[in-house]
Design an enzyme around this catalytic site. Structure first.
Site, PDB file in Angstrom:
ATOM      1  N   HIS A  69       0.885  -1.068  -0.079  1.00  0.00           N
ATOM      2  CA  HIS A  69      -0.039  -0.014   0.003  1.00  0.00           C
ATOM      3  C   HIS A  69       1.020   1.118  -0.056  1.00  0.00           C
ATOM      4  CE1 HIS A  69       0.360   1.135   4.348  1.00  0.00           C
ATOM      5  NE2 HIS A  69       0.471  -0.318   4.690  1.00  0.00           N
ATOM      6  N   GLU A 221      -5.321   1.357   2.755  1.00  0.00           N
ATOM      7  CA  GLU A 221      -4.860   0.440   3.676  1.00  0.00           C
ATOM      8  C   GLU A 221      -4.993   0.903   5.319  1.00  0.00           C
ATOM      9  OE1 GLU A 221      -2.644  -2.473   6.401  1.00  0.00           O
ATOM     10  OE2 GLU A 221      -2.183  -0.293   5.855  1.00  0.00           O
TER      11      GLU A 221
END
Length: 346
Positions: A69, A221
């Protein structure tokens, strides 16, 4: 296995110095997309703004997906105080004391940028005496002092600053001569640099991988739903590459790749974990197996969203996670190697 470390270091540094708190990731997604395109890897952008890059393999009916992420911790302007200071709302989870004294960049909705510093509302010992030490560090006591001539709410608003503007922390990125990387947001920009380094190795060495592989760069995330959508439908194995938590009671190390069998979301796939451990053993990688009690990943988000996948989690060891982080290049190398060996493995 000859990894291009200069490439990895340069990519990592560029990622780290590019602001990308969750919700403000378009610029960095574009940067990562351009890097994949330079490697000759096809890409798409999802409706949520995530990136998927794909390398075809011998088997195109079953896909492997590696994720990392690109979004980070940060803040938003919660309130403009009467004295011209700014209260904050956190993006992601961190202790308020970990950002006290940090330089910040505020980005308005029309892309104006302003500098400032995170300070305690009772920061001066000469004014407040011992109260500075006893004050709680929380959303009520921590504020941003702008580097502008502002003394009122109206002064701030005249600059075009408003509620909901993003506040990005200075990463203070340094790569030392001893190959330590000191920076905020190694979680998970180290992982993104690993994805690109794996793709580069495959392309540079004309490797035909066993299964079509997707590199999923998620952008939500830190708030829990990064890879909950848009995973390529043919994915049967999904491995999140995210930082390994280094600290007391943990076996993770700044020099190792860590394979995680369980975090706060529960166990990951048993057979996939064993496969990763066996690959590490057989190839003499410096690795650890570790459990994280206060941790979730993109693989967790995918499982919670109902994706029928075998999920795993690996990553480089990072000290002082969600604070002033540090890792060593050795941990990135070991993670890159495990990723490549996994993609070559049946």
């Amino acid at each position: 296995m000859n990894i291009d470390l200069n490439y990895t270091k340069n990519i990592l540094k560029n990622l780290l110095i590019t602001p990308s708190p969750t919700g403000y990731t378009k610029n960095i997604i574009n940067y990562v997309e351009n890097e994949f395109k330079k490697l000759g890897v096809t890409t798409i952008i999802t409706k949520k703004g995530a990136l998927i890059a794909t390398i075809k393999g011998e088997n195109d009916e079953q896909h492997r997906t590696l994720s990392a992420h690109v979004d980070t911790l940060g803040a938003m302007v919660k309130e403009i105080k009467a004295n011209g200071r700014l209260k904050l709302s956190q993006i992601g989870g961190y202790d308020w004391h970990s950002i006290e004294g940090e330089y910040v960049k505020l980005i308005t909705s029309d892309q104006k940028q302003y500098a400032g510093t995170v300070v305690l509302d009772k920061a001066s010992v000469h004014v407040h005496g011992s109260k500075t030490d006893k004050s709680d560090r929380d959303e009520n006591s921590i504020e941003v002092r702008l580097d502008e001539k502002v003394n009122s709410k109206e002064d701030v608003e005249k600059l075009g600053i408003s509620i909901g503007d993003f506040v990005c922390f200075d990463t203070r990125t340094v790569i030392t001569d001893t190959d330590f990387v000191k920076s905020r947001h190694l979680d998970d920009k180290a992982g993104v640099s690993i994805l690109l380094s794996i793709a580069k190795y495959i392309k540079d060495n004309n490797i035909t991988i066993k299964y079509t592989t997707n590199f999923f760069v998620s952008n939500y995330e830190e708030v829990g739903h990064g890879s909950s959508a848009s995973i390529p439908e043919k994915t049967y194995e999904f491995i999140a590459i995210d930082m390994a938590a280094v600290g007391e009671g943990q076996s993770s190390s700044e020099y190792k790749v860590t394979i995680c069998p369980k975090d706060s979301s529960g166990p990951y796939d048993y057979d996939l974990k064993n496969k990763l451990v066996n690959i590490s053993k057989e190839n003499n990688l410096n690795y650890a197996v570790d459990i994280y009690p206060h941790y979730g990943s993109d693989a967790s988000a995918a499982l919670r969203a109902g994706w029928e996948i075998r999920a795993g989690l690996i990553g480089p060891g990072v000290d002082s996670s969600h604070a002033h982080e540090r890792c060593h290049i050795d941990s990135l190398i070991n993670t890159i190697k495990l990723g490549i060996l996994y993609l070559e493995n049946k």
